[in-house]
Write a protein that holds these residues in place. Structure first.
Motif, short mmCIF file in Angstrom:
data_model
loop_
_atom_site.label_atom_id
_atom_site.label_comp_id
_atom_site.label_asym_id
_atom_site.label_seq_id
_atom_site.Cartn_x
_atom_site.Cartn_y
_atom_site.Cartn_z
N UNK C 78 10.76 -18.05 -28.14
CA UNK C 78 10.87 -17.78 -29.50
C UNK C 78 11.48 -16.64 -30.26
N UNK C 79 12.24 -15.99 -29.48
CA UNK C 79 12.88 -14.84 -30.11
C UNK C 79 14.02 -15.14 -31.19
N UNK C 80 13.90 -14.55 -32.51
CA UNK C 80 14.81 -15.21 -33.23
C UNK C 80 16.08 -14.03 -33.39
N UNK C 81 15.69 -12.76 -33.43
CA UNK C 81 16.52 -11.82 -33.76
C UNK C 81 16.35 -10.64 -32.90
N UNK C 82 17.37 -9.89 -32.52
CA UNK C 82 17.28 -8.60 -32.03
C UNK C 82 17.17 -7.64 -33.16
N UNK C 83 15.83 -7.17 -33.30
CA UNK C 83 15.47 -6.38 -34.46
C UNK C 83 16.29 -5.06 -34.40
N UNK C 84 15.61 -3.94 -33.73
CA UNK C 84 16.07 -2.86 -33.69
C UNK C 84 16.78 -2.46 -32.55
N UNK C 85 17.98 -2.61 -32.30
CA UNK C 85 18.75 -2.35 -30.85
C UNK C 85 18.96 -0.69 -30.88
N UNK C 86 18.86 -0.07 -29.67
CA UNK C 86 19.16 1.48 -29.68
C UNK C 86 20.33 1.82 -30.43
N UNK C 136 22.73 -1.31 -21.81
CA UNK C 136 21.95 0.17 -22.16
C UNK C 136 21.35 -0.04 -23.62
N UNK C 137 22.26 -0.58 -24.59
CA UNK C 137 21.97 -0.56 -25.89
C UNK C 137 21.07 -1.49 -26.49
N UNK C 138 20.55 -2.43 -25.84
CA UNK C 138 19.66 -3.75 -26.52
C UNK C 138 18.32 -3.80 -25.85
N UNK C 139 17.28 -4.27 -26.68
CA UNK C 139 15.85 -3.87 -26.37
C UNK C 139 15.48 -5.32 -25.98
N UNK C 140 16.02 -6.44 -26.34
CA UNK C 140 15.15 -7.57 -25.73
C UNK C 140 15.73 -7.59 -24.51
N UNK C 141 14.83 -8.41 -23.75
CA UNK C 141 15.49 -8.57 -22.26
C UNK C 141 16.41 -9.86 -22.17
N UNK C 142 16.04 -10.62 -23.11
CA UNK C 142 17.38 -11.78 -23.01
C UNK C 142 18.76 -11.48 -23.32
#
Lengths: 307, 659, 221
Positions: C78-86, C136-142
């Motif tokens: 149910x993830x909608x958005x990658x909110x705060x990427x690095x 490297x730069x994204x937070x969500x595992x997906x």
């Protein structure tokens, strides 16, 4: 310098107001309305010329001088714009830089005149205008660089006549990239959707229209006419790129070019009808992406040259 | 050549007399007359050299260094003399009225002013390492005292010290540079160095030192930290002189180094282009975030030095790649921009001076509507603003066009290097140009247009004739160079003989080509003036042109608009500063809004220099921490100090005797 | 050929600039279809059965199967958005251009076999670098799984652009890789979800004992 080459800028001056007529007709068609006459802008200009002027008490000579300077810049830019195989009356190596900088001077005059009124809304519009153009200019120039590399010509005349059907067969991806980039820059520079809505009535959301709020009569006519010419110039650049059929017979070239312009205004009308406005914060991002398109074309061109 | 030295001598003498004279008016007049006369005398050999004659250098025997003191004028020095000779007298004239007749004596100010002018001219003619360094120091110190003119203000003292420290760090690099150069070529004369240039081993190190040492003076990012401090602190005619011409000695130094060492590898060219791009973009981005008019202009100096450096880098690459078009257009654009920047930047600083003279403030946010009362200042400032933003039909466009043209000419070589260069040059110049337009729309629009935001701005008075004349002359020159664009090819041709003369390039083809192109450009400029006027006048012929009414600005139906509701400079620049926020690191402070009808609230932004805060402050803090234990040596006990001297003497004696 | 390369490059930029994993997965699916077409189009004149198999299997796996799987995972988490990427999306785009220039430089300076296409090689290098950068730069595992896929796509494209003679060797290895990768990542994703009610990878530090003790209790409640 042929006498015949003056024919083209002259007809540009005459026909430029038609573009917005066509665009508005297309938009009306999409909205299911009948829409105003194609000649509406001519009527408007004529009417404005016969009105008395009103100036704001806060203004100075700047706002009175600006319309003349703006229109002059755009007329001169028309003199540099080639029509397909026919060079413009004034054409020399590097003329596209002068063209871009003439548009820059026109913008500077527009912005200063907007600030001359002391209105917060006009300041806001001016601020957006300079922001978007600062990002759009490098993107536009990168597109030119790709075309210079492709045609080996440093002037607009050579670039315009150098892109032929053969080029579209061998290098279509690159030219499409540049054409996309330019199309978006054209929309942004001419305050069209999805960057700016020419029909909006809310001052807070406007860009170009808000800067010209305090013009009246002949001044406003010059501004409106200037805006039409600006659209013509950007359209002309794009037509020279995407219509690869070039003739050296005057009437054939004129017909293809005008056909191209008609196509461009159709495209703009359709784009305006089917897109929503971008968030203002996202506009620079999209403009940078337009630059990225040209840059990708440039990099591929470079890599190809190693083959 | 003797005339030139005589001119410099006259200027120094005039400064000394000004110091001795009691009456301020007489002191100003003496200093002015000597500067004018000195520059007029110096102009004779300069013009002669630029028109193709060569002049015998003056050689004086000098026992101290065991060598001769040589003063000479080649085409490169002569070209750089041009802006110095134009700006110095105009700045002096302006300064006479700007300073007025205050309580305190102005003699020392004029002494240092004249010393600065004379030392800059001597620097350009010095052809001996020792002399070069001595004059370089005189220039630095005299400009330091000029910056410190209003030394009773804490801010000014701080700016002065920043400048003094920065310039001496540069001088240290230059001392090392010249020491290595001298010891490797066994000569301290420029002529001797050139003759023995094959013996140079550490070319790379020498260039790094030269770029650092001269870069501090020129204001390359991140060595520019003194510029935004010193220029606002100094009186306006001094800022004009420093920003318009003095920082160009750094550029001169780098070009002189190229002629001395004769090393024109592609690496050097790329390094200069990259340095230029970084300085250009960061300079204009920081300028956008400033509220202080002179600080804003100071950052624009960093930007323009960047443009000049891009041009020079392109020229060096042209030599390395053997492309005469790049050499001619790159160096030509860089050099012409040296001249152009001197004109419009001095003009803008003088205009800013007139604003501060008339209103007592330089804070852009407090001004507004000045055009109505300061017509001449406003319109000349507008010409300067359009010129510095590189807009047609003024001179800034011409020199930037050279560099653009250099970029696209390289594309035809069909090798990757020049094409990548073209992409770099075009994108960065377009970005710098677009941002400069934004910045000067802000500077001119908020200061001179709209309504006065405060009483300070409302009660403004126009500057007097003595201050306006230099501004009008400079604005006239900006217009003139724009219209005389085709002739500039001859102007920049002369110094190219010194810069790239030994490489055997044939410039006739590209010169001819460039002249034709600029012929068209000038033609368009001419038409632009005429048609604009025609359009403006046509409006008067329309049927109801006489019926003009006035009303308030459209306010969307709001009942009581005030001047404070106008758009501010910070808001105007906000979208762009937000775009570059990771570079700018603007500090924002605002008070929280309380209640339903908040009465007072405030919002404040400040953009400190990223290089100063991020690079130099930590370094200096570190040094300070490391060497602070040494402070114990400064105990104030006299016999202790005598002990130090004795120890030093003994150590020296032992060293001398023992080894 | 170049048109495909351009489209693939553009698709990468789209992934870099988009904040929604759903869009990114769709783009990767399109990318997979293009990649499947790549070997077929590249040797249109002398197609062999091997190349057909490589192309079609690539298309099916990369273009349909894996995106479908990931879409499933996405719906379940149910993830909608990658909110705060690095690294912000705008900066990512700019860095993407830098990476493209870098990969072009690498492709040009590599010692390639004579029949290799530099444009395709540059594109493939770009895919690999973008994949690495996204990881490297994204937070969500997906998004990280997705990044892994993009990287694999790059390796596949590299194989296609350099040697058409033994593509299936390369391909077989890659398919296995993908399987293992997705298996692992999917596993990880569900475990993470169960442990922390979250799929942010920086929450993984909380699995370490040290961190748990030092951090405030109930931070994730």
């Amino acid at each position: 310098m042929h006498l015949i080459s003056w024919l083209f800028p002259l007809s540009a001056l005459l026909l430029a107001p038609l573009l917005s007529g066509i665009i508005n007709r297309v938009k009306a068609y999409f909205a299911g309305r009948k829409g105003p006459s194609i000649l509406q802008l001519y009527y408007d200009l004529f009417k404005l010329m016969h009105k008395s002027s009103v100036y704001s008490r806060s203004t100075s000579l700047v706002i009175r001088l600006a319309p003349a300077v703006i229109l002059t810049c755009l007329v001169l830019a028309c003199l540099i714009l080639p029509w397909g195989g026919f060079p413009a009356p004034v054409s020399f190596a590097g003329d596209f830089i002068l063209l871009i900088y003439l548009l820059g001077l026109a913008r500077f005059a527009t912005v200063l005149a907007a600030l001359d009124t002391g209105s917060a809304f006009e300041g806001m519009g001016a601020s957006r205008e300079v922001q978007f153009s600062a990002v759009a200019e490098p993107s536009l120039l990168l597109g030119f660089l790709v075309l210079i590399m492709h045609t080996g010509s440093l002037g607009l005349a050579g670039i315009a006549s150098g892109i032929t059907i053969v080029d579209w067969q061998i290098a279509a991806p690159l030219l499409v990239l540049v054409a996309f980039a330019w199309f978006f820059i054209m929309l942004a520079e001419n305050s069209r959707m999805p960057v700016d809505d020419p029909n909006t009535h809310l001052e807070l959301t406007m860009i170009h229209e808000v800067m010209v709020l305090d013009y009246s009569s002949a001044d406003f006519a010059l501004i409106q006419y200037g805006a039409a010419l600006k659209l013509w110039i950007f359209g002309g650049l794009l037509v020279n790129l995407i219509i690869p059929v070039k003739f050296d017979v005057v009437w054939l070239q004129a017909v293809t070019f005008l056909g191209g312009m008609f196509l461009i205004s159709l495209l703009i009308g359709i784009t305006e009808s089917i897109t929503a406005r971008l968030k203002l914060l996202n506009v620079p991002k999209v403009l940078v992406s337009a630059g990225a398109f040209s840059l990708i074309a440039l990099i591929i061109k470079l890599v190809e040259s190693y083959q | 050549m003797e005339l030139m030295l005589l001119g410099c001598l006259l200027q120094i003498l005039g400064g000394l007399i000004a110091l001795a004279v009691r009456d301020n008016n007489k002191a100003s007049l003496t200093a002015n007359l000597s500067v004018w006369l000195g520059c007029a005398l110096a102009a004779i050999p300069v013009i002669s050299v630029l028109s193709g004659n060569s002049i015998n250098p003056v050689r004086l025997e000098w026992s101290l260094t065991g060598s001769q003191l040589v003063f000479g004028l080649d085409t490169l020095s002569a070209f750089f003399c041009l802006p110095f000779l134009v700006i110095s007298p105009l700045a002096a004239m302006y300064g006479r009225s700007y300073l007025g007749n205050p309580e305190r004596r102005l003699g020392s100010h004029w002494l240092f002013f004249n010393l600065l002018v004379a030392s800059m001219l001597l620097l350009l003619t010095a052809q001996n390492v020792i002399m070069f360094i001595i004059v370089w120091e005189v220039m630095a110190v005299s400009s330091f005292f000029l910056v410190m003119h209003d030394h009773e203000q804490e801010k000014v003292r701080k700016a002065g010290w920043t400048y003094l420290i920065a310039t001496h760090i540069g001088t240290i690099a230059l001392l090392v540079f010249f020491a290595i150069l001298g010891s490797e070529t066994h000569s301290l004369d420029f002529g001797g160095i050139i003759a023995n240039r094959k013996m140079i081993v550490h070319t790379g190190a020498l260039f790094v030192l030269a770029i650092f040492g001269f870069g501090v003076k020129a204001g390359f990012f991140p060595l520019h930290v003194w510029l935004p401090e010193a220029h606002p602190a100094a009186p306006s005619h001094v800022s004009a002189l420093m920003s318009g011409v003095m920082i160009k000695t750094g550029i001169y130094g780098i070009l002189r180094t190229i002629t001395l060492i004769g090393y024109t590898d592609a690496y050097l060219g790329w390094a200069l282009v990259i340095i230029g791009i970084i300085s250009g973009v960061t300079g204009v981005v920081f300028a956008l975030a400033q509220h202080d008019l002179k600080r804003l202009l100071a950052y624009h100096s960093v930007e323009n030095i960047g443009i000049i450096t891009i041009g020079i880098g392109v020229g060096v690459l042209g030599i390395a790649w053997k492309l005469p078009a790049l050499v001619f257009l790159g160096f030509g654009g860089g050099l012409l921009h040296v001249l152009n920047h001197a004109l419009f930047k001095s003009l803008l600083f003088l205009g800013a001076g007139a604003v501060s003279h008339g209103t007592g403030t330089l804070d852009i946010e407090l001004l507004g509507g000045l055009l109505k009362k300061m017509r001449w200042t406003a319109w000349t400032f507008l010409i300067g603003a359009a010129a510095i933003a590189g807009l047609p039909p003024f001179n800034g466009f011409i020199s930037e066009f050279y560099i653009y043209f250099a970029g696209i000419s390289g594309v035809r070589a069909f090798t990757p290097g020049p094409i990548i260069l073209a992409a770099f040059v075009m994108v960065s110049l377009a970005l710098i140009g677009g941002l400069a337009v934004a910045c000067f729309s802000k500077a001119f629009g908020i200061v001179f247009l709209g309504e006065a935001r405060t009483t300070k701005a409302a009660n403004v008075h126009e500057a007097d004739l003595q201050m306006l004349t230099p501004m009008v002359i400079l604005a006239g020159l900006c217009v003139l160079i724009g219209l005389a664009a085709p002739l500039t090819v001859y102007l920049v041709k002369a110094p190219l003989g010194t810069l790239a003369g030994s490489d055997g390039f044939d410039f006739t083809g590209i010169m001819h080509h460039t002249r034709t192109v600029f012929g068209y450009v000038a033609l368009i400029f001419g038409i632009l003036y005429i048609i604009s006027l025609v359009f403006y006048l046509i409006k008067k012929l329309l049927p109801r042109a006489n019926q003009v009414s006035t009303t308030g600005t459209w306010d969307c139906g709001y009942a009581a608009p005030t001047a404070r509701m106008q758009y501010t400079a910070s808001s105007f620049a906000q979208p762009l500063t937000e775009l570059f926020r990771s570079l700018l690191r603007t500090r924002k402070t605002s008070s929280r809004i309380k209640g339903y009808f908040p009465a007072n609230t405030e919002f404040h932004t400040e953009t400190p220099d990223v290089a100063k805060e991020g690079i130099f402050a930590p370094i200096f803090r570190l040094i300070n921490n490391r060497i602070s234990p040494l402070r114990q040596m400064q105990h104030g006990n006299l016999s202790g100090y005598l002990l130090y001297i004795a120890i030093t003497l003994i150590v020296l004696l032992i060293w001398k005797a023992g080894f | 050929m170049n048109a495909l390369a351009v489209l693939l490059i553009l698709s990468c930029l789209l992934i870099l600039g988009s904040s929604r994993p759903r869009v990114a997965i769709q783009v990767v699916a399109v990318q997979g279809i293009f990649l499947g077409l790549l070997p077929i189009l590249r040797s249109w004149e002398h197609l062999t059965a091997g190349i057909w198999i490589v192309g079609i299997s690539g298309l099916v796996f990369k273009g349909i199967l894996l995106p479908w799987l990931m879409q499933n995972v996405l719906q379940r988490t149910g993830i909608q958005k990658e909110t705060a990427p690095y690294v912000s999306f705008g900066t990512s785009l700019l860095l993407g251009i830098v990476l493209l220039a870098l990969s072009a430089w690498i492709a040009v300076n590599l010692q390639l076999p004579a029949d290799a296409s530099p444009v395709l090689t540059a594109m493939a290098m770009f895919l690999v670098l973008v994949g690495l950068f996204l990881m490297m730069s994204r937070r969500k595992a997906i998004m990280q799984t997705l990044a892994y896929l993009v990287m694999e796509n790059g390796v596949y494209a590299l194989g296609v652009s350099i040697s058409l003679e033994f593509p299936y060797l390369v391909e077989l290895g890659i398919l296995l890789d993908i399987f293992v990768g997705v298996f692992l990542m999917g596993n990880l994703l569900f475990h993470l979800d169960r442990e922390l009610q979250h799929t942010d990878v920086d929450k993984m530090t909380e699995l370490s004992d040290l961190q748990t003790i030092s951090s405030e209790p109930g931070r994730d409640a």
